[in-house]
Design an enzyme around this catalytic site. Structure first.
Site, PDB file in Angstrom:
ATOM      1  N   ILE A  10       0.829  -1.222   0.000  1.00 27.70           N
ATOM      2  CA  ILE A  10       0.000   0.000   0.000  1.00 27.70           C
ATOM      3  C   ILE A  10       0.856   1.263   0.000  1.00 27.70           C
ATOM      4  O   ILE A  10       0.428   2.308  -0.503  1.00 27.70           O
ATOM      5  CB  ILE A  10      -0.976  -0.018   1.199  1.00 27.70           C
ATOM      6  CG1 ILE A  10      -2.162   0.925   0.938  1.00 27.70           C
ATOM      7  CG2 ILE A  10      -0.274   0.337   2.517  1.00 27.70           C
ATOM      8  CD1 ILE A  10      -3.318   0.730   1.881  1.00 27.70           C
ATOM      9  N   ASN A  23      -3.446   2.100  15.516  1.00 27.88           N
ATOM     10  CA  ASN A  23      -4.024   1.789  16.826  1.00 27.88           C
ATOM     11  C   ASN A  23      -4.427   3.113  17.453  1.00 27.88           C
ATOM     12  O   ASN A  23      -4.121   4.182  16.930  1.00 27.88           O
ATOM     13  CB  ASN A  23      -3.038   0.999  17.709  1.00 27.88           C
ATOM     14  CG  ASN A  23      -1.755   1.772  17.934  1.00 27.88           C
ATOM     15  OD1 ASN A  23      -1.778   2.883  18.467  1.00 27.88           O
ATOM     16  ND2 ASN A  23      -0.647   1.227  17.482  1.00 27.88           N
ATOM     17  N   ASP A  33       0.846  -0.279   9.590  1.00 27.50           N
ATOM     18  CA  ASP A  33       1.103   0.977  10.326  1.00 27.50           C
ATOM     19  C   ASP A  33       2.609   1.275  10.286  1.00 27.50           C
ATOM     20  O   ASP A  33       3.049   2.381   9.946  1.00 27.50           O
ATOM     21  CB  ASP A  33       0.624   0.788  11.768  1.00 27.50           C
ATOM     22  CG  ASP A  33       0.512   2.082  12.558  1.00 27.50           C
ATOM     23  OD1 ASP A  33       0.238   1.996  13.766  1.00 27.50           O
ATOM     24  OD2 ASP A  33       0.697   3.166  11.967  1.00 27.50           O
ATOM     25  N   SER A 121      -7.678  -4.879  10.315  1.00 24.53           N
ATOM     26  CA  SER A 121      -7.902  -5.883  11.380  1.00 24.53           C
ATOM     27  C   SER A 121      -7.530  -7.313  10.999  1.00 24.53           C
ATOM     28  O   SER A 121      -7.640  -8.211  11.858  1.00 24.53           O
ATOM     29  CB  SER A 121      -9.367  -5.866  11.872  1.00 24.53           C
ATOM     30  OG  SER A 121      -9.625  -4.678  12.601  1.00 24.53           O
TER      31      SER A 121
HETATM   32  N1  APR Z   1       0.725  -3.034   2.332  1.00 21.56           N
HETATM   33  C1  APR Z   1      -0.530  -3.579   2.379  1.00 21.56           C
HETATM   34  N2  APR Z   1      -0.953  -4.390   3.363  1.00 21.56           N
HETATM   35  C2  APR Z   1      -0.061  -4.667   4.351  1.00 21.56           C
HETATM   36  C3  APR Z   1       1.256  -4.128   4.388  1.00 21.56           C
HETATM   37  C4  APR Z   1       1.625  -3.288   3.309  1.00 21.56           C
HETATM   38  N3  APR Z   1       2.844  -2.736   3.245  1.00 21.56           N
HETATM   39  N4  APR Z   1       1.870  -4.604   5.509  1.00 21.56           N
HETATM   40  C5  APR Z   1       0.992  -5.409   6.129  1.00 21.56           C
HETATM   41  N5  APR Z   1      -0.166  -5.457   5.444  1.00 21.56           N
HETATM   42  C6  APR Z   1      -1.384  -6.228   5.717  1.00 21.56           C
HETATM   43  C7  APR Z   1      -1.274  -7.389   6.650  1.00 21.56           C
HETATM   44  O1  APR Z   1      -0.710  -8.512   5.985  1.00 21.56           O
HETATM   45  C8  APR Z   1      -2.737  -7.591   7.001  1.00 21.56           C
HETATM   46  O2  APR Z   1      -3.377  -8.381   6.013  1.00 21.56           O
HETATM   47  O3  APR Z   1      -2.309  -5.363   6.347  1.00 21.56           O
HETATM   48  C9  APR Z   1      -3.312  -6.176   6.964  1.00 21.56           C
HETATM   49  C10 APR Z   1      -3.602  -5.571   8.339  1.00 21.56           C
HETATM   50  O4  APR Z   1      -2.650  -6.076   9.271  1.00 21.56           O
HETATM   51  P1  APR Z   1      -1.986  -5.130  10.398  1.00 21.56           P
HETATM   52  O5  APR Z   1      -1.098  -4.168   9.754  1.00 21.56           O
HETATM   53  O6  APR Z   1      -1.444  -6.049  11.434  1.00 21.56           O
HETATM   54  O7  APR Z   1      -3.232  -4.303  10.984  1.00 21.56           O
HETATM   55  P2  APR Z   1      -4.349  -4.751  12.038  1.00 21.56           P
HETATM   56  O8  APR Z   1      -4.634  -6.211  11.975  1.00 21.56           O
HETATM   57  O9  APR Z   1      -5.474  -3.778  11.797  1.00 21.56           O
HETATM   58  O10 APR Z   1      -3.667  -4.465  13.462  1.00 21.56           O
HETATM   59  C11 APR Z   1      -3.417  -3.125  13.806  1.00 21.56           C
HETATM   60  O11 APR Z   1      -1.167  -3.616  14.354  1.00 21.56           O
HETATM   61  O12 APR Z   1       0.597  -2.628  13.341  1.00 21.56           O
HETATM   62  C12 APR Z   1      -0.166  -2.598  14.458  1.00 21.56           C
HETATM   63  O13 APR Z   1      -0.117  -0.311  15.155  1.00 21.56           O
HETATM   64  C13 APR Z   1      -0.934  -1.300  14.568  1.00 21.56           C
HETATM   65  O14 APR Z   1      -1.684  -1.796  16.762  1.00 21.56           O
HETATM   66  C14 APR Z   1      -2.082  -1.733  15.410  1.00 21.56           C
HETATM   67  C15 APR Z   1      -2.382  -3.137  14.905  1.00 21.56           C
END
Ligand code: APR
Length: 177
Positions: A10, A23, A33, A121
């Site tokens: 992304i 978060n 994030d 999520s």
């Molecule tokens: N581009 C697109 N998607 C991504 C990328 C990227 N560069 N990196 C990770 N993802 C995907 C993951 O593989 C997952 O399918 O984003 C999706 C959401 O995963 P997370 O980033 O772990 O987000 P979430 O599950 O909402 O958890 C949020 O995680 O990173 C911490 O600070 C954040 O505490 C918060 C929690």
């Protein structure tokens, strides 16, 4: 509104607004994030810190969305939203639907015409990618954001890509890759 579902990073998407699965602290983290903050540079954290000192003093609530400039990213804006965390019992799909819909409302307010979402999520917060896809499709099916030209779901792995395509097919929401 054109919907695209594709596999990719992304942080490299050339869109007006990139949605961050943040978060409540807005102080960064892992997953997408972490990737967004790394690509945007320290300026993004500064913008988030200012929000925490002003309009988001108590942290961003689950399902809410707030925008900042995007630092070094190609995008103009980062829309930070907080998805529900299954590991602490946040299992109500309406919370996840709100994260998607509030982010789209924020994009309209910014006059962003192209928006990229991750699978909110579906990572650290432990939700099943099939369910995340179903919720995303149900929100897009509302067709409430005619001002937005393109919404793309940028998925990081094949399993989540397939989950989203199946969900959008089942919901009858058209998309391209
Ligand atoms: N581009 C697109 N998607 C991504 C990328 C990227 N560069 N990196 C990770 N993802 C995907 C993951 O593989 C997952 O399918 O984003 C999706 C959401 O995963 P997370 O980033 O772990 O987000 P979430 O599950 O909402 O958890 C949020 O995680 O990173 C911490 O600070 C954040 O505490 C918060 C929690």
């Amino acid at each position: 509104m054109k919907v695209r579902i594709l596999k990719g990073d992304i942080t490299t998407q050339e869109v007006d607004a990139i949605v961050n699965a943040a978060n409540s602290s807005l102080m960064g983290g892992g997953g997408v994030d972490g990737a967004i903050h790394r690509a945007a540079g320290p300026e993004l954290l500064e913008h988030c810190r200012k929000l925490r000192e002003t309009t988001v003093r108590d942290g961003l609530r689950v399902g809410a969305a707030v925008a900042t400039p995007a630092g070094r990213l190609d995008a103009a804006w980062v829309i930070h939203t907080v998805g529900p965390n299954r590991h602490i019992g946040q299992v109500d799909p309406r919370l996840l639907a709100s994260a998607f819909s509030e982010s789209l409302d924020a994009a309209v307010a910014l006059e962003a015409s192209t928006v990229a979402f991750p699978a909110i999520s579906a990572g650290v917060y432990g939700w099943d990618p099939d369910e995340v896809g179903d919720v995303a499709a149900s929100v897009l099916a509302r067709k409430r954001w005619p001002e937005i030209e393109e919404v793309r779901f940028v998925l990081f792995s094949d399993d989540v890509l397939v989950a989203f395509r199946h969900a959008f097919d089942a919901a009858g929401v058209e998309y391209s890759d």
